[in-house]
Design a protein around this motif. Sequence first.
Motif, PDB file in Angstrom:
ATOM      1  N   CYS A  86       0.793  -1.238   0.000  1.00  0.00           N
ATOM      2  CA  CYS A  86       0.000   0.000   0.000  1.00  0.00           C
ATOM      3  C   CYS A  86       0.822   1.282   0.000  1.00  0.00           C
ATOM      4  N   GLY A  87       2.135   1.200   0.157  1.00  0.00           N
ATOM      5  CA  GLY A  87       2.939   2.401   0.351  1.00  0.00           C
ATOM      6  C   GLY A  87       2.846   3.409  -0.773  1.00  0.00           C
ATOM      7  N   SER A  88       2.571   2.939  -1.997  1.00  0.00           N
ATOM      8  CA  SER A  88       2.558   3.856  -3.141  1.00  0.00           C
ATOM      9  C   SER A  88       1.176   4.421  -3.450  1.00  0.00           C
ATOM     10  N   ILE A  89       0.197   4.208  -2.586  1.00  0.00           N
ATOM     11  CA  ILE A  89      -1.159   4.705  -2.864  1.00  0.00           C
ATOM     12  C   ILE A  89      -1.180   6.205  -3.183  1.00  0.00           C
ATOM     13  N   PRO A  90      -0.528   7.063  -2.393  1.00  0.00           N
ATOM     14  CA  PRO A  90      -0.565   8.495  -2.736  1.00  0.00           C
ATOM     15  C   PRO A  90       0.024   8.789  -4.114  1.00  0.00           C
ATOM     16  N   ASN A  91       1.098   8.096  -4.473  1.00  0.00           N
ATOM     17  CA  ASN A  91       1.707   8.285  -5.800  1.00  0.00           C
ATOM     18  C   ASN A  91       0.747   7.873  -6.906  1.00  0.00           C
ATOM     19  N   LEU A  92       0.095   6.720  -6.722  1.00  0.00           N
ATOM     20  CA  LEU A  92      -0.840   6.230  -7.728  1.00  0.00           C
ATOM     21  C   LEU A  92      -2.033   7.162  -7.874  1.00  0.00           C
ATOM     22  N   GLU A  93      -2.585   7.596  -6.751  1.00  0.00           N
ATOM     23  CA  GLU A  93      -3.739   8.499  -6.812  1.00  0.00           C
ATOM     24  C   GLU A  93      -3.378   9.802  -7.520  1.00  0.00           C
ATOM     25  N   SER A  94      -2.189  10.307  -7.223  1.00  0.00           N
ATOM     26  CA  SER A  94      -1.777  11.566  -7.829  1.00  0.00           C
ATOM     27  C   SER A  94      -1.644  11.447  -9.337  1.00  0.00           C
ATOM     28  N   LEU A  95      -1.062  10.334  -9.805  1.00  0.00           N
ATOM     29  CA  LEU A  95      -0.836  10.166 -11.236  1.00  0.00           C
ATOM     30  C   LEU A  95      -2.120   9.785 -11.978  1.00  0.00           C
ATOM     31  N   ILE A  96      -2.948   8.930 -11.369  1.00  0.00           N
ATOM     32  CA  ILE A  96      -4.220   8.548 -11.992  1.00  0.00           C
ATOM     33  C   ILE A  96      -5.161   9.740 -12.036  1.00  0.00           C
ATOM     34  N   ASP A  97      -5.205  10.486 -10.941  1.00  0.00           N
ATOM     35  CA  ASP A  97      -5.925  11.767 -10.880  1.00  0.00           C
ATOM     36  C   ASP A  97      -7.358  11.641 -11.413  1.00  0.00           C
TER      37      ASP A  97
END
Length: 285
Positions: A86-97
């Motif tokens: 789960c550590g990359s959730i913020p990164n994924l959300e930001s890029l998927i947007d």
Amino acid sequence: MGILDQNIDYDRPVKLADGIFWVGFADLEGRLQCNPYLIVDGDEAILIDGGSRPDFSTVMRKVLQTGVSPKQISHLIYQHYDPDLCGSIPNLESLIDSADLRIISHAENNPFIRHYSVRSELMCIDGLERKLTLRSGRTLRFFRTPYAHSAGSFITYDETSGILFTSDLFGSSGAFSDWRLFADFDHKCLACEAAWPERPDEPCEDIGTPCPWSGMHYFHRKVMPGNRHLRHAMAVIKSIGATMVAPQHGSILYRVEDIDAAIERLQGMEDIGIDGIADAALVSG
């Protein structure tokens, strides 16, 4: 062409079946191999156990190499709440947007997943009747495996390919200089009844390489809470009849005979988690 006939380049996504890819990081120097998976179905994509924050750039690069754009990712599935998933959730959300992005886990996991600064809607598999039907009609089914190793743990079965994504179950650790994405068990290993080696990197006299069961045993003994929890999970998995098992750690089991042998070995373990500690304490006392 068989699955092992492809020329595997670990620096690129690896195809497991039509529309299913390993998008992980081949950490040949580490001790814990992590395997995120991508399902591509038409113009829709699903990322399963998307990975840690340090691995984000590698995982996303491989997602892009499949031809998928971040906007196509409609769901992120997390089968428990550990940071290696789960550590990359913020990164994924930001890029998927996307305001339409949904995160699927279980209600027991979601209070912990929120601590990764999640912005998207968190959904529980029970509220989805334990299935996700994609726009094409393709169905992913979710099966509870409680306390294997968290209270909210579950596994995901893709009906179309027959692949079962098992998160920590069937995971392995150790001997990563010899790691390969697809487990290639020697036939001697399937019938072997020898005691477990003390160390996961200890070579087996019969096959000349580290015992594949030893790494699996070591991992489950350290990660799973106890014998009963693991046996229940194996009973659930046995009832599904998957043709491939894709764990989040270690290697993929791509032959039914390997899957059956692994289930039998894991069901027979007697020293998992607290049970192993308790037995050791009794012996020393």
